[in-house]
Structure formats: C-alpha cells, structure tokens
Design an enzyme around this catalytic site. Sequence first.
Site, PDB file in Angstrom:
ATOM      1  N   THR A   1       0.844  -1.299   0.035  1.00 29.44           N
ATOM      2  CA  THR A   1      -0.186   0.046   0.050  1.00 29.44           C
ATOM      3  C   THR A   1       0.920   1.282  -0.006  1.00 29.44           C
ATOM      4  O   THR A   1       0.695   2.347  -0.585  1.00 29.44           O
ATOM      5  CB  THR A   1      -0.816   0.052   1.043  1.00 29.44           C
ATOM      6  OG1 THR A   1      -1.657  -1.179   1.187  1.00 29.44           O
ATOM      7  CG2 THR A   1      -2.076   1.124   1.251  1.00 29.44           C
TER       8      THR A   1
ATOM      9  N   TYR B   1       5.824 -11.828   5.170  1.00 24.34           N
ATOM     10  CA  TYR B   1       4.559 -11.171   4.383  1.00 24.34           C
ATOM     11  C   TYR B   1       4.238 -11.936   3.233  1.00 24.34           C
ATOM     12  O   TYR B   1       4.925 -12.243   2.325  1.00 24.34           O
ATOM     13  CB  TYR B   1       5.367  -9.701   3.989  1.00 24.34           C
ATOM     14  CG  TYR B   1       4.271  -8.935   3.399  1.00 24.34           C
ATOM     15  CD1 TYR B   1       3.036  -9.087   3.081  1.00 24.34           C
ATOM     16  CD2 TYR B   1       4.782  -7.694   2.891  1.00 24.34           C
ATOM     17  CE1 TYR B   1       2.093  -8.054   2.460  1.00 24.34           C
ATOM     18  CE2 TYR B   1       4.028  -6.793   2.405  1.00 24.34           C
ATOM     19  CZ  TYR B   1       2.516  -6.984   2.043  1.00 24.34           C
ATOM     20  OH  TYR B   1       1.877  -5.815   1.366  1.00 24.34           O
TER      21      TYR B   1
ATOM     22  N   LYS C   1       2.171 -11.490   8.216  1.00 19.06           N
ATOM     23  CA  LYS C   1       1.072 -10.847   7.521  1.00 19.06           C
ATOM     24  C   LYS C   1       0.650 -11.529   6.356  1.00 19.06           C
ATOM     25  O   LYS C   1       1.316 -11.669   5.244  1.00 19.06           O
ATOM     26  CB  LYS C   1       1.439  -9.566   7.246  1.00 19.06           C
ATOM     27  CG  LYS C   1       0.419  -8.795   6.749  1.00 19.06           C
ATOM     28  CD  LYS C   1       0.871  -7.562   5.642  1.00 19.06           C
ATOM     29  CE  LYS C   1      -0.266  -7.066   5.094  1.00 19.06           C
ATOM     30  NZ  LYS C   1       0.194  -5.876   4.020  1.00 19.06           N
TER      31      LYS C   1
ATOM     32  N   VAL D   1      -3.718  -5.679   9.047  1.00 19.27           N
ATOM     33  CA  VAL D   1      -3.089  -4.599   8.305  1.00 19.27           C
ATOM     34  C   VAL D   1      -3.893  -4.113   7.448  1.00 19.27           C
ATOM     35  O   VAL D   1      -3.955  -4.455   6.059  1.00 19.27           O
ATOM     36  CB  VAL D   1      -1.669  -5.061   7.864  1.00 19.27           C
ATOM     37  CG1 VAL D   1      -0.905  -3.965   7.342  1.00 19.27           C
ATOM     38  CG2 VAL D   1      -0.860  -5.790   8.986  1.00 19.27           C
TER      39      VAL D   1
END
Lengths: 321, 321, 321, 321
Positions: free
Chosen positions: C54, C142, C170, C214
């Site tokens: 992001t 991730y 995540k 998140v």
Amino acid sequence: MAPADQLPSPLRGIVPPMVTPLSDRDTLDAAGLERLVEHILAGGVQGLFILGTTGEGPSLSYRLRCELVERVCEQVAGRVPVLVGISDTSLVESLNLADYAADAGARAVVLAPPYYYPAGQAELLHYIQHIAAELPLPVFLYNLPSHTKLSFDPETVRRLIEIPNVVGLKDSSAEMIYFHKVRRLAEERADWSLLIGPEELLAEAVLLGAHGGVSGGANLCPRLYVELYRAATRGDTARVAELHAKVIEISQRIYHSADHGAAVIAGLKCALSCLGICDDFMAEPFHRLRDAERRLIQKHLAELELPLGAPRTAGRSPTPG
Amino acid sequence: MAPADQLPSPLRGIVPPMVTPLSDRDTLDAAGLERLVEHILAGGVQGLFILGTTGEGPSLSYRLRCELVERVCEQVAGRVPVLVGISDTSLVESLNLADYAADAGARAVVLAPPYYYPAGQAELLHYIQHIAAELPLPVFLYNLPSHTKLSFDPETVRRLIEIPNVVGLKDSSAEMIYFHKVRRLAEERADWSLLIGPEELLAEAVLLGAHGGVSGGANLCPRLYVELYRAATRGDTARVAELHAKVIEISQRIYHSADHGAAVIAGLKCALSCLGICDDFMAEPFHRLRDAERRLIQKHLAELELPLGAPRTAGRSPTPG
Amino acid sequence: MAPADQLPSPLRGIVPPMVTPLSDRDTLDAAGLERLVEHILAGGVQGLFILGTTGEGPSLSYRLRCELVERVCEQVAGRVPVLVGISDTSLVESLNLADYAADAGARAVVLAPPYYYPAGQAELLHYIQHIAAELPLPVFLYNLPSHTKLSFDPETVRRLIEIPNVVGLKDSSAEMIYFHKVRRLAEERADWSLLIGPEELLAEAVLLGAHGGVSGGANLCPRLYVELYRAATRGDTARVAELHAKVIEISQRIYHSADHGAAVIAGLKCALSCLGICDDFMAEPFHRLRDAERRLIQKHLAELELPLGAPRTAGRSPTPG
Amino acid sequence: MAPADQLPSPLRGIVPPMVTPLSDRDTLDAAGLERLVEHILAGGVQGLFILGTTGEGPSLSYRLRCELVERVCEQVAGRVPVLVGISDTSLVESLNLADYAADAGARAVVLAPPYYYPAGQAELLHYIQHIAAELPLPVFLYNLPSHTKLSFDPETVRRLIEIPNVVGLKDSSAEMIYFHKVRRLAEERADWSLLIGPEELLAEAVLLGAHGGVSGGANLCPRLYVELYRAATRGDTARVAELHAKVIEISQRIYHSADHGAAVIAGLKCALSCLGICDDFMAEPFHRLRDAERRLIQKHLAELELPLGAPRTAGRSPTPG
C-alpha cells in the site's frame, strides 16, 4: 478392406478438426454438413477429425454426436480416415462413443484428459493405460491444457508411448518448447504421429519434425494448409514464409471477432456461412457472430483472396438465423 | 404435497454434497448408498445435494446418474429436499437430467457453468438466462472456478438474481472477499439462499450472513456441521471457534492423503468405508486410497473423536477392494 | 527505552499499511505525510507499517525510502512501533534498508519473498533462514502471492516459526483456508503475531483467532478498523456484522475506480486528497485518479458517513496536480 | 566514434544474456568475468546483454550492477554493442542505472515492465512512453510475463513501435503465436529488431523472421547458436534441424538439474564452472548446484561434444565454493 481405408502409420499431413454444422441446439445442418465434408476433402487433406474442440464436441448431446459420427463416416466412405473425439469427464461415456465410432467405420479416436477434476500426472497415466486397453480403435492423445487444466508431461508421454494402440499425440498447448521435447520422445516409435494443433504454429512444427497439423482453418481453406505442409516437408522456406504469413493473417482477421474461448469456432462458422457452405449456429454457451462482425468477416474474406475452390451455387446456401 | 416436501425459501442450514457410493466404475454400491443416506439424514441436515463435485457427478455415466437420482429421491421420500447437480458441457444433457430429476421428485437443481470452453461473463449470463427459462425446477447457481475456469462475477450475479427460478448460489470459490460482495447482492432477494461450499469457511460465512453450507464433511459427521451452523447463527463465538477448530482438523487429517484435485473425495470415501458405511471405490481417473493411507485415516478417525452417531453393525460393512 | 517504545509480543490490533504521500516521482509530500501520520495515530492504531505494498515501497527510489523511514520514525517518536517493509529482489538491498530502519528507530521489518524469479519452497526457506540471521530487527513474514508469485506454504511456515526473530506473519493471500491452517501452526509460538492483510477479511480473521489486521482503509478511517477489531475480540457479532458491512461498502465504493492491481492505493490516495490530508500523486506505472473518478469518490465519501475525526483546515489542503 | 561502436539498426544475430560471475553475494568473480566475456566474444556473437534475467540482474545490489556495467563496457571496448538491463520496480532506479550505463559506454538498455504490482496495458503503455522520453540510450522492450506478470499486448506494441528510441523487442514469452503477431507489427519499422529469448525457439523464430536471439546457452557455447542463426537465415533447414536438436539436448541435460525458476542459470553457471571459466555462485534466493548435480552436468558436457573453443588452462580455473 482397401488400403485407403486404413489408418496410415504414422498419420501424416493435414487432418482438419471439422466444425459441426448445426441448425439448432440439437439439430445438425445436414445439407451444410454434406457440403462441408466435400469442401474439405477436395482440399487434399489426409484425414478428418470430428467432435474435437473445434467441432464443439463437448457441447453436443450424445444423441447428436452419434448421428454426426454415423453421417460423416458414411459420407467419407473410406476416402480418408475419420478420427472421432471421445474426450469426456466420464470414462464410461468415452467408451460408449468409441464403440459407436468403431461400428460406424471410424479409424481412430482422439482423447483428452477428463476435464472436470484437476488431476495429476499419476492419475492421467493410469487413466490412459486403463482406457487404452478397452478401446476398439487406435487412440491419439490430445493435449489441450487451456481446456483440460492438465498437460501430458513429457515424462507421462514417455510412458504412454509404450502402449501399442496409442498411436500419436495432437499437441494444442501452443507451447513449442514442450512440443520439441515431446518430438524427441516420439522418435522412439516409428509409427507414432505427432500433430500440431494451432495452425499459427504449423509452419515451424513441420519444419522441425511434426508429422502434420490439425488446422482449424482447413475447414475454410484446406488447400492453404495442405500446401504449407508440403512446402515445409520439402524445406522450401521461402514458400513456407509466404503461406505462414497468410495463415497468420487469417488468424488475425477471422478468429478474433468474439472475445471468448470459442472465438476461432465462431469466426470459422461465420466465414463458412458467408461462403454458403453451412449454417453458423453455435451450441450454448456461445452464439453466432452478430451482423456487424459478420460484415467484417465478409470484408476480410474478400481481401484475403484465399484459394477456396469452386464457388457455391446460391441454391444450396443456408439461411443463417 | 406436505410442507416438508417443499423447498424452503430461502433454503437454510447444512445441505451435504453426498458422495456417490460405487462398487465399480458403472455400478452403485446400493446397500452403502442406503446406509449413507440414513447416516446423513440422522445428523439433522436441511437438504441433500447429489451429483455435485463431491458426488463425482461429471465422472459418472448418464445411466448411473439417473439411477442415483431415482434411488435417493425414493429413499429420502420428502424428509428433506433433494438437490440434483445437472452441470454439464452440453446444455441439452443438463436439461435431460433436470427433467429426470423433476420426475423423480427432486426439489431443485444445481448448475455450474459449462466447463470445457473458456467462456466469458456475457456467455455465462446468456447461458443461465436461456437454461433457467427451460428448467422444470428451481436452480441454485454453483460457483467453482477451480473446476469450471469461470466465476460468476458479482455483476453477473446482480443480473441473474432477477430471474425468479434462480433461487440461490453455492459459492465454492473459497474467495471470501468475493463471497462478501455477493452476499450484499443477495440481500435484494429475501428468498435467495447463499450457501458456502468449503467447510473450512463455514464458520465465518454463517457468522457474516450465509444461509448455510454445502459441507463435504457432513457425509462423515453431519452433526458437527449442523452444530457449527447453529452456533454461528446464534452468535456463540466461543462454541463456533471450538467446532471450527475441529473442522480444520478434519480437513488437515482426512482430506490430504492424496495429491490431486479429488483428494477430499478420496479421504471422505475412505473414512466412510472405515466406518462401514459404504465402499470407497472412485470413478476414474481417481482411485481409492491405498492401504498405508487408509491406516492413517483410521488412526486419525480414532483420534478425532467425532460425534458419529450409532456404530455400524459389522454385518453391513462392505468389503472395499 | 520506555515500554511504549517496544514491540509488543505478540503484536495485536490494527497496524495500518501507510500510503506514501508524494508530490512528485521522487519527492515526498512532507506536509501531507505529517498530517497523515497524525490522522492515523489519532485513530487508536497499534503500530504503523511503512513501505509495504500500500505504501508503494517497491516503486520508490532507495533514497526516498530512507527519507521516509527517517521522517516517520522521528515523527512517531515511539508512540507506536514503526514497521518497515524491506522486501526486495536483492537480499543485499533488503539488508541495507533494514540497517537503516534500525538506526532510525523502527521496531520491526516486514519481508516478502524476493519477487522476480519464480522460486520454490526450498529456496524460500533458505532465504528467510539466511536473511533472518543477519537482520538487526525482528521480522514479520509477508505473504502476498498475487505480487510475489510465491506463497509461504504451511510446511514452510512450520519451519520458519522456529526462528526466534521471525515474530509473525502478515497474510495478504486472501485465502482463508490457508489462513486457518497457518493459524493452527502459529499456536506453537505464544509471542507470534498472525495479522490479516485484506480488510474485507478482518472481521472473520479476528473472530477466528488473528491477532490483528494490516488494513489499508485505516489510512482513511482508522477508528472504523480499530472498532471492528475490538468488537471481534470481545465476540460482539452484531457489532462486527455492522462494521464489516461498512468495510465492504468502502471496498466496493473507494477501491474499484481504477482497473489495475494498485486500484486500492489509487482510491485511498484520492480519498485522502479529497479530505485534505495529502497529495494523491502515485509512483509510476500508476497515476492518480482522473477528475470524473475523483468526483465519484467525493460523492461516496459523503454518503458513507465515516467516523473521520476532526475536519481539516482548508489552509493545509494540498493542491493535487 | 568507430562504426563498430554503433548499435546496428536493426540489431541482428546472437546477443547472449551474460551470466554474472560472482564469488560471493556482493562480489564479482572478476577474473571469471574477464574469461567469460572473451569466451563469448570469441564465438562470433553480435552483442552482449548484461543484467538481464540470466544475469541475475534483479538479485544484485545496485553497487554491484554498476561495477559490472563499468567492467564489461571497458573490457568489450566497442568490439560489440553492450546492452544493459535496467528493469526495476522503481522508475527512478531504472533511470539512474541507464544514465550510468550510457556514461560507461553501453549502446542500449533493455527494459521489462515493472514487476511488483499487477498493472494493465494502459499503465504499461504510459510507463514506457514516459521513461523512453528520458532514457539516454535506445531501449529494447523485454517481454517476460512469467517473471513480470504482464505481457506487451500486440496492441501495446503497435503503439510503442512509434517511439523513435524504442528500437526492438526481446520476446521471452515462449508463446510463438504471440511472436508471429508481433513480428507482423515489427515490419512497420525497418530499424526495429525482434529478438527471441528462449533458445529452444531460436530455430523457428529466425526461420520465420526474427532478427536474432538472446540465447542463454551462448554463455556456454556461443558458436552453436551463431551457427544455428546463420543456417536459419540462409534457409538451410537440414542444418537447422541438426543444430536445433543439439540445442534441445543442451536444454534437457543442462537446464533441469534444479527445480525452480532459475534452473537454467544454475545449470549454465555450473557448466561454466566445470569448464573452468567462472565461479558458479548464485545470488539468493538460489544457490549453486550440489555435487551430485554437478557430476551429472560434467557427464553431460562430455557426452554433448559441444564446439567449445580452446580449452582453459588449469591455472586460470576458479575454485568454486
């Protein structure tokens, strides 16, 4: 049985995957079918493949599939071998159709992996081993992972090549690195036939060892593909390049009027309808091209100057709905 | 017709996708089928879905599919609605089976997109519009892009929701973001039923608005999924978490003994065979689990301590081959 | 070092993946950045994750990435832990950035697999083992296979969980079955934090055991996600459903104005610009939304009635180019 | 500036994508690099492409990339044009490297789409339009969707071909139907060079109009690919078939010792190390082949009887770690 009636070993040349002329969802365009068969045979092809992907095989009812097999085998009458697609999600139904095809006089069957469940190479290997043992006709493997979600891995081909009545592979993966690897394997069997599916790859495939092609465009213009095949087998690269350019042009102009996975069939059927050969009805979930697209195809056909043989008589022309 | 005989609107609860007990490629394990139906119904389910993916529908001959429909409808006898999978690559064959199902007493059909040709949303929309108009029963859409190569896009669902006899959607995409978007659309129709396929997602789907689940594990242990559904509908998150953990454990221990796209079915059939409920024969291209895998499944079953209901009598146990 | 300055173990709650305010291709919108950090922190979040997907991390020059790390760490000043994305195709550059982040006061790094070459699980395992041993900070894995072409398989997670300074994962795969499997593995480490990426899945993830989320939308409206997280942790399913519906609505209205893989970022930046928080410039190959799309976003923002905190003063509003 | 120093227009022939000899994660094997450059140039190649996929470009630190550019340009000293890969997820870093390459004497850059975010054709088109305007050197587009998740659609190529300093495209998609379509487009620009990536497709690509190939195997055995290129350009199909068979054999024997997306590089580096040319260290996440695989490669090298040029003196041989 006359020699012409046999399946050559290996099978060589152009074996068009015939479109299935329909006048409705569950009705053959019988007159169009007759014209189409003669149109194709007049082009010098070496076989005829029905009920394949181009033939909308999986979209047709079993009743209609049997009717088609019957009619085509009778009309062809041994002039070239007829190959029948028997791919199915149900092994029992594949065998049923294969038996029907054998009785009708077909010379071989063509078989893709069952295409509903995502299977692996182990399942694929056993499946072919099982079904091959029960088939009444020689079988060509049919590699089309875009539709079946499963490719015949080279290692699987290496094993399947040992089965006597597995007599070849039609590769429609459009992956030429794969093709070259399988071609090396196919050298093990002198009677094995390696055929290329996508006509856009016919030139290079034959230049580098394919036995022939199952070219959809040969529904429309069989001579072009037969000539390309011959030029490639004699190593005439200048002529190959010239004919290959024409093939690419047909692909770009005729096969992309629709935006789905049956656009080639829609384009072919539309062009055949424009030429007065057969109806362009398509089995669900697809539909014939609309008027605007049809006019564009007509324009392209005129510009392409294809070697299409004698013109049709107007009286035999169907009325596309 | 008694109220119990009707299709609830919307359909709610657990609707197990029944495995199809086979004793051979084209033969039902009739005794096992009887036991399985009773085993499932005893668990408090709200419907029975036959000839789906878990039911190996596409792998079975049409003859056997009809026999199964007949037997199950007769045995269930209106205790719960029977839903029949009619997905096919041929629209004509889908209609044939739907008619058969209606005559046999089924209450709804379940329909995935035709799964051979890669089609687009426009074709999918027209296909459902066409076939829905001809179906003799209400239809649930079946979203399973891993097998059909095509998802019902939310925009397509928005259009299909307007068709009166399209009464719900079973989402087996395992994509929960998609699910949440479709759930918002489904609010438009109070009689529409949104069911979740993968049982590993049953907890969250029902917590966030699904009407129920088509949980494969309910073949084995229907009470577990029924209880999970109920706990979720009453917002008992502690109980949901506990039962959800059990569901994940079953998934990890029973469904991964094979390494292909039908591993869940292979595991379920093996477990059912271990419990003496039915044969574990699988239609090609798959095969029953081997001895080593079977022993592992037996061990897991013992450790999982599932609420399985009354033990089977040994005399009714099949002899798996 | 004050306790507030530490990385909680496990990290819980909402950790927004901050967008990176840019005024040009290689220039931070420094004033916008300041406003954005305060806007987010005011919402009650538990951490701040910069240079993630992001945050357009991979699209920024190394110089700018370092500047951002420096500025954010200084401004946050230990109020919440700052996590820095160091994913890179070059291990050396990942280490360089990690060292920089540690010096600047970041509390953890976040690391996806290298994303150029298609690697396998064996390479991924060794890669993380190697780099983890050299990192100056705790690392969160991730998982984002849509961007990296590689998922952390559960078996790989099982191995990586043994590395002390790997402190969490995540998961942005959006595959909840996968998530549930990894969650079971994560129970092995009481200090491990399992965070969900896509905000559309925040509700169910936290209800079923995630430590937090998140959530990109927390750039815009941090309170909403913080409240949803809290409602889920206390099992208030009615409130969860209500807030979840709002989250889905934001997703449908704000994140789909563009038709590419960075549409969420484009929508977030546009909305933040509409609110006067920061510029909506995007790094190539993307660009800010056009006027028509922007007007639609403004309309949606008005209708959504988000709990956005105090209004911005007009004087601080940037001039989007 | 001497004519030999210029970029031919169009560039024709074999332009090997050089592997990057490393002695450690961030250290060039400088002596190996020198030997490798001379080995390749001695084979009659028409250019040298560094920092591509085969060159592990994205895995190297920026410092090391610059050092490599510097050293290679100096050593080649205009004997052939040097092309430098500048693909990056950050446009700014691509420009930085391009400027460095121009200063060092490179003749062109090679650019793939940014490979982190899934972008669309609109973004790709604008991206190339923007960056091309700022590049100090002519640029070759680099099509490699397996790594970048994005192909240059023919319609996009049609637009990009209008940009003067976009001088060609290297197609590594391995999709020959795509290749043929792009080749037709490329006819619009007489100075445009269409190069084929995968060496297994070199024969057919050149037979059907490619200007040359970026063949990884030319690191090992440049003469083979140069000869194949020449045989194809003069239409000697018998010789082409013979050399093509050798190329396929190399591919099958040398490039499949590892089971990941960098197996070709691992095999090439191992073979070069066996020949005493350079170290076989690989940047993370990959690693050099293990002893068993190395012995197999040595065996294959002996059996393949490649035209490798003069033997290496033992004294110059590196010590692979």
